[in-house]
Design an enzyme around this catalytic site. Structure first.
Site, PDB file in Angstrom:
ATOM      1  CB  SER A   1      -0.957   0.016   1.191  1.00  0.00           C
ATOM      2  OG  SER A   1      -2.088  -0.796   0.927  1.00  0.00           O
TER       3      SER A   1
ATOM      4  CE  LYS B   1      -4.489   2.319  -0.554  1.00  0.00           C
ATOM      5  NZ  LYS B   1      -3.917   0.990  -0.325  1.00  0.00           N
TER       6      LYS B   1
ATOM      7  CB  SER C   1      -4.423   1.856   3.872  1.00  0.00           C
ATOM      8  OG  SER C   1      -3.633   1.232   2.881  1.00  0.00           O
TER       9      SER C   1
END
Length: 504
Positions: free
Chosen positions: A169, A172, A341
């Site tokens: 993640s 991102k 997230s």
């Protein structure tokens, strides 16, 4: 969002499609109470002054600035607008791989009582502190690291910093920066309703806003009802248009509680429960569910959509837009995506970037658009692969050096449009996916802000830490072949915390 990042016992691996819920149960969203947006604190809270204010600043930031912040300060928005009118700055052409020295660094340090020439952390000091920690068994079979002194743009530590790794993640951060750079922090995603010339057909048109909720959908229904009453329409046919997005809707990981099928039209990210973050049962048909909810709200407003139910379709020639709902500003969406997230928002950001670039709003289009935008920012993208916007795809590859350079660039006063990259990072021990990862007494609590990343066998942490002499350090630590997510997280947290002490 990765499951471990919110303390769930599982990680972001494919799970069985949830059993379909009756529509009436899904419609419980109409009775939810959402958190109210917070007030913005001074975005400068992440610069050198954090070393002095410490936990007081962090606690205040958590209380007054949540993931639903309104985005950038007005002054920054005005500055971005001025730059865009003048053709922008540092967005095109061949830029440096690290930012120029931050003009405010020396004055800030001087104000804190440091000599104007106060140095940042020495490379030898960082090798001594980070080297042993990077050998921790919890970091698995391979780990890479990069640290940049934000005030100078200098990469002060590197270990395999140019080696592509699966970022989970933490990708991102790249998705968010690309979207902010391409669209600007004030951009809002529009959902519209179009009515045919004869007032017999209503079309709900998805614009790609995964955060569309009850209030927005109801506002659209009421605006549509007013327009239909003006046209003396009593019964209409309802269609819904998702043609803005292209390519497969299902993420490569398959049906999964961490992400809904990607659609240009959905309500509350397709969630089938009352949650607004983390894993949750998802509808297999987000657009259809949204259209059926809209039909019910039209009925509440006195519009009969017939017994056939809504059907996929596009507005015909001559149709007029009668109602529009805009999302929160892009900066606020970025903050929410990074703090929690949020995979659904991250995929929407990638597709919005693709649309701005004139590419298909698909996984492939997002990959190309994000890559191109990061190149225009002058970032070292060699070896990078952005298979998706969320980091759930193991085909994603980035380097620790690129992530650290991007975080440093986002702190550069020359790029106020990227500020939400920093304001969205979770605060260690206080907010988002770092809220439970640092105890109140832990080193780094309140002075580390970072994006987490977790897949089975992959763990990552990338963000900022306030280092020696109040210097802001951007870092990225990527690990693979990990066997215990908890041990990996402890090891990563120790690495970030070590940046907050350092030798003088």
């Amino acid at each position: 969002m990765c499951a471990r990042e919110r303390g769930w016992s599982t990680v972001a691996e494919p799970v069985q499609r949830p059993t379909e819920e009756p529509l009436d149960r899904w419609r419980g969203w109409k009775h939810r109470t959402r958190p109210a947006p917070g007030n913005r604190t001074d975005d400068r809270r992440f610069v050198a002054g954090a070393a002095v204010l410490g936990l007081v600043v962090a606690a205040g930031a958590v209380l007054t600035a949540g993931p639903w912040d309104s985005g950038q300060r007005k002054a920054e928005l005005d500055r971005v607008a001025a730059l865009e009118r003048a053709g922008g700055a540092h967005h095109e052409g061949d830029g440096p791989q690290a930012p120029e020295p931050a003009p405010s660094a020396v004055p800030v340090l001087a104000a804190l009582g440091e000599p104007s020439g106060a140095r940042g952390p020495a490379a030898a000091d960082l090798r001594a502190s980070l080297g042993p920690l990077l050998k921790a068994p919890g970091l698995g079979t391979a780990s890479t690291a990069a640290v940049v002194d934000v005030a100078t743009g200098e990469q002060v530590y590197a270990r395999g910093a140019a080696t592509p790794m699966t970022p989970a993640s933490t990708v991102k951060i790249a998705t968010a920066a690309a979207a902010l750079s391409a669209l600007g922090p004030g951009h809002r995603i529009a959902t519209t309703v179009r009515v045919s010339k004869d007032f017999r057909t209503v079309t709900l048109v998805g614009g790609g806003d995964p955060t569309l909720g009850e209030a927005g959908l109801r506002s659209l229904a009421e605006g549509t009802a007013r327009a239909l009453r003006a046209g003396a329409a009593r019964e209409v046919r309802l269609t819904y248009d998702t043609s803005l997005y292209a390519g497969p809707a299902l993420h490569p990981i398959g049906p999964n509680e961490n992400i809904a099928p990607v659609s240009a039209l959905m309500v509350d990210e397709g969630r089938l429960d009352d949650s607004d973050r983390g894993p949750a049962p998802r509808t297999a048909d987000p657009a259809g569910e949204a259209a059926r909810a809209f039909a019910e709200l039209l009925g509440d407003a006195g519009v009969d959509t017939g017994s056939a139910g809504p059907a996929p379709g596009r507005a015909g020639a001559g149709a007029e837009t009668v109602a529009t709902h805009h999302s929160a500003p892009l900066s606020a969406l970025v903050e929410r995506a990074l703090t929690n997230s949020d995979n659904d928002i991250a995929e929407a950001l990638a597709r919005q970037t693709a649309l701005k670039a004139g590419r298909p709003a698909s996984f492939a289009g997002g990959r190309a658009a994000v890559t191109d935008r990061l190149k225009k920012l002058g970032l070292p993208v060699a070896g990078s692969a952005f298979a998706d916007g969320s980091g759930l795809d193991r085909e994603d590859k980035v380097t620790a050096g690129m992530l650290a350079a991007l975080l440093a660039l986002a702190a550069d006063p020359a790029h106020p449009e990227l500020r939400a990259v920093h304001t969205g990072l979770p605060v260690a021990g206080f907010s988002g996916t770092l809220g439970t990862r640092y105890s109140p007494a832990s080193r780094g609590t309140g002075t580390v802000r970072a994006k987490t990343g977790t897949l089975t066998g992959v763990n990552a942490l990338a963000g900022t830490a306030v280092g020696p002499h109040g210097r802001l350090l951007a870092f990225a630590f990527l690990a693979s072949g990990t066997t215990s997510a908890a041990e990996a997280e402890d090891s990563l947290d120790a690495l970030a915390a070590s940046l907050t002490r350092g030798a003088r």
